[in-house]
Design an enzyme around this catalytic site. Structure first.
Site, PDB file in Angstrom:
ATOM      1  N   ARG A 182     -23.671   0.497  -4.411  1.00  0.00           N
ATOM      2  CA  ARG A 182     -23.145  -0.712  -3.834  1.00  0.00           C
ATOM      3  C   ARG A 182     -24.001  -1.071  -2.464  1.00  0.00           C
ATOM      4  NH1 ARG A 182     -16.614  -2.230  -3.261  1.00  0.00           N
ATOM      5  NH2 ARG A 182     -16.880  -1.138  -1.568  1.00  0.00           N
ATOM      6  N   ARG A 205       0.635  -1.333  -0.049  1.00  0.00           N
ATOM      7  CA  ARG A 205      -0.187  -0.049  -0.152  1.00  0.00           C
ATOM      8  C   ARG A 205       0.860   1.155  -0.093  1.00  0.00           C
ATOM      9  NH1 ARG A 205      -5.400  -0.828   0.940  1.00  0.00           N
ATOM     10  NH2 ARG A 205      -6.037  -2.863   1.902  1.00  0.00           N
TER      11      ARG A 205
END
Length: 212
Positions: free
Chosen positions: A123, A88
């Protein structure tokens, strides 16, 4: 093939990782999943991670990387793997290199922020079984009801526009610099936003030079 998928939260990395895993016959290595497994199995690095988790502290990079290296040493990774959620940051990417973790390609799914916010707002998640839907691209058969278990569908707090904008800020600050990191090593390939899941998979296949 040893892949890293890069892109903003909501870009479709998890969906495409699952498709590529099935088509190519290589495992998706999710840092969250292997962290939980290592702690449950009581591996040396897992026990170290457990100390941090149980005390409410963030698991440091060196422990996460140790768990990733443990997992990649297993036999099902011999033909390749897809790293999901790692690295990340630049320090994590450097640590992976120093640990001997080889990457063939860093695949960047390029979706702009406004599209991400709009996509995430659509979503829906099942309160019962956790199944995911989307009001446009993957709607349930009955609006607001899970196809699998009949439970109510809800919008996760993580998918609220303000939360998504905050997550995108973190992504741009901490993770986006990885694009230059892998470009400098000649390993970055980019797929522009596509109108749907199948189109994205086809674009990925084209960029990687493989048949899916």
């Amino acid at each position: 093939m040893r892949l890293i998928l890069l892109g903003a939260p909501g870009a479709g990395k998890g969906t495409q990782a699952g498709i590529l895993s099935q088509k190519l016959g290589i495992p998706v290595i999710s840092t969250g999943t292997i962290l939980r497994a290592a702690m449950k199995n009581g591996t040396p690095v897992g026990l170290k991670a457990k100390e941090y988790v149980e005390s409410g502290r963030l698991v440091p990079d060196d422990v996460i990387i140790g768990i990733v290296e443990e997992r990649l040493a297993e036999s099902d990774c011999a033909s390749g793997y897809i790293l999901d959620g790692m690295p990340r940051t630049i320090p994590q990417a450097r640590a992976l290199e120093e640990g001997g973790v080889e990457i063939d390609c860093a695949l960047f799914i390029d979706v702009d922020d406004d599209t991400i916010v709009e996509r995430m707002a659509g979503r829906r998640t099942c309160l019962g079984c956790g199944a995911s839907y989307h009001v446009v691209s993957a709607p349930p058969r009955t609006e607001g009801i899970c196809d699998n278990c009949g439970s109510e569908l809800t919008v996760r707090k993580d998918d609220a526009p303000e939360t998504v904008r905050n997550r995108l800020e973190v992504y741009h600050r901490e993770t986006e610099p990885l694009l230059d990191f892998y470009a400098e090593r000649g390993k970055l390939k980019t797929v522009k936003n596509q109108p749907g899941i199948e189109a994205t998979t086809a674009a990925i296949a084209s960029v990687l030079g493989i048949e899916l």
